[in-house]
Motif scaffolding. Structure first.
Motif, short mmCIF file in Angstrom:
data_model
loop_
_atom_site.label_atom_id
_atom_site.label_comp_id
_atom_site.label_asym_id
_atom_site.label_seq_id
_atom_site.Cartn_x
_atom_site.Cartn_y
_atom_site.Cartn_z
N GLU A 183 21.04 -7.32 -14.67
CA GLU A 183 20.34 -6.02 -14.62
C GLU A 183 18.93 -6.20 -14.09
O GLU A 183 18.24 -7.16 -14.43
CB GLU A 183 20.29 -5.39 -16.01
N GLY A 184 18.50 -5.26 -13.25
CA GLY A 184 17.15 -5.29 -12.71
C GLY A 184 16.97 -6.19 -11.52
O GLY A 184 15.86 -6.30 -10.97
N LYS A 185 18.04 -6.85 -11.09
CA LYS A 185 17.97 -7.73 -9.92
C LYS A 185 18.86 -7.18 -8.81
O LYS A 185 19.87 -6.53 -9.07
CB LYS A 185 18.48 -9.13 -10.28
N LYS A 219 12.61 -14.31 -5.28
CA LYS A 219 12.71 -12.86 -5.50
C LYS A 219 13.70 -12.57 -6.64
O LYS A 219 14.52 -13.40 -6.98
CB LYS A 219 13.15 -12.18 -4.21
N PRO A 220 13.63 -11.35 -7.20
CA PRO A 220 14.62 -10.97 -8.23
C PRO A 220 15.97 -10.67 -7.57
O PRO A 220 16.33 -9.53 -7.32
CB PRO A 220 14.00 -9.72 -8.88
N PHE A 221 16.67 -11.74 -7.24
CA PHE A 221 17.88 -11.67 -6.43
C PHE A 221 18.88 -12.70 -6.92
O PHE A 221 18.51 -13.82 -7.25
CB PHE A 221 17.51 -11.95 -4.96
N SER A 267 18.79 -1.09 -9.52
CA SER A 267 19.05 0.06 -10.41
C SER A 267 20.48 0.04 -10.96
O SER A 267 20.82 0.82 -11.84
CB SER A 267 18.82 1.37 -9.66
N GLY A 268 21.33 -0.85 -10.42
CA GLY A 268 22.69 -0.98 -10.93
C GLY A 268 23.73 -0.20 -10.15
O GLY A 268 24.89 -0.17 -10.55
N GLU A 283 20.99 -8.73 6.96
CA GLU A 283 20.70 -7.30 7.12
C GLU A 283 20.86 -6.54 5.80
O GLU A 283 20.01 -5.75 5.40
CB GLU A 283 21.66 -6.75 8.17
N ARG A 284 21.95 -6.81 5.09
CA ARG A 284 22.23 -6.10 3.84
C ARG A 284 21.31 -6.55 2.71
O ARG A 284 20.88 -5.73 1.90
CB ARG A 284 23.70 -6.26 3.48
N VAL A 285 21.04 -7.84 2.64
CA VAL A 285 20.17 -8.33 1.57
C VAL A 285 18.74 -7.82 1.77
O VAL A 285 18.08 -7.43 0.80
CB VAL A 285 20.21 -9.88 1.48
N THR A 286 18.27 -7.78 3.01
CA THR A 286 16.94 -7.22 3.29
C THR A 286 16.86 -5.78 2.81
O THR A 286 15.91 -5.39 2.12
CB THR A 286 16.63 -7.31 4.81
N LYS A 287 17.86 -4.99 3.15
CA LYS A 287 17.92 -3.58 2.73
C LYS A 287 18.01 -3.48 1.20
O LYS A 287 17.36 -2.65 0.58
CB LYS A 287 19.12 -2.91 3.39
#
Length: 175
Positions: A61-63, A94-96, A149-150, A167-171
Motif C-alpha cells: 500500500e502507498g507504493k 523510489k516508493p516502487f 492509491s491502490g 513508459e508505464r513505470v514513469t507514468k
C-alpha cells in the motif's frame, strides 16, 4: 379453476424464460473478460515468497506496484525478466515495487530461474493458481500496474519490451 391454473403456468413460464434469457444474455454479451479493469482495485492475495515469507497485497500500500504473472514455461515471460530487473534497479530509491507471481511451478525451478537472471524483486508462488484465477488471466505474461492509491492504472497482456516497461513505470510514478 382450470383456466386460472393455465394462466398461472403461463405467467411462471414467461418469468422463467425472461430470467433465463437475461442470465444468458448477460453471460454472452458482458464486456468483462474476467480481468479486473483499469480503475479497479486489484484482487487481494496472500502468497508465500521465494524468501519464505508470506506477502500480501496490503504490504505494498502507498507504493507504485507492478504485479507480473509469469512462468519459466513462457518464452515471453523469460525475455521480459531482465528488463523488469533493470527497471527495479533503476527505481530503487523510489516508493516502487515489482512483484513477480509464478504460476504453479516448484521451488527448485523458480529458485534456479531467480539465480540465473539475478532477480532481486519479490517472487511469489501461486502454487494452486488461486490468485491467477482471481485475476482472470487468459495468457502469459500479464502485468498489472497499480498506482500508490491502490487502483489499477494499466494492464499489459503479453511480453513487454524495456520501453513498454519504462513508459508505464514513469507514468505510474507520476500518478
Amino acid at each position: 379453476m382450470k383456466s386460472y391454473r393455465r394462466i398461472t403456468q403461463i405467467v411462471i413460464f414467461l418469468g422463467v424464460l425472461l430470467l433465463g434469457g437475461y442470465a444468458i444474455g448477460n453471460a454472452l454479451f458482458s464486456p468483462s473478460d474476467g480481468l479486473p479493469r483499469k480503475g479497479d482495485k486489484p484482487p487481494d492475495f496472500a502468497l508465500l515468497g521465494s524468501d519464505g515469507k508470506t506477502h500480501r497485497l496490503s504490504d505494498y500500500e502507498g507504493k507504485a506496484l507492478v504485479i507480473n504473472f509469469w512462468g519459466t514455461f513462457c518464452p515471453g515471460c523469460v525475455t521480459e525478466t531482465p528488463d523488469l530487473q533493470k527497471q527495479y534497479e533503476k527505481q530503487g530509491d523510489k516508493p516502487f515495487e515489482i512483484v513477480g507471481i509464478n504460476l504453479g511451478e516448484d521451488n527448485l525451478t523458480v529458485n534456479n530461474f531467480i539465480k540465473q537472471f539475478g532477480v532481486s524483486y519479490s517472487i511469489l508462488l501461486d502454487d494452486n493458481r488461486k490468485v491467477e484465477r482471481k485475476y482472470g488471466l487468459k495468457s502469459y505474461p500479464t502485468t498489472f500496474f497499480v498506482k500508490p492509491s491502490g487502483e489499477i492504472m494499466d494492464i499489459f497482456v503479453g511480453p513487454m519490451t524495456e520501453n513498454d516497461i519504462d513508459e508505464r513505470v514513469t507514468k505510474l510514478l507520476q500518478s
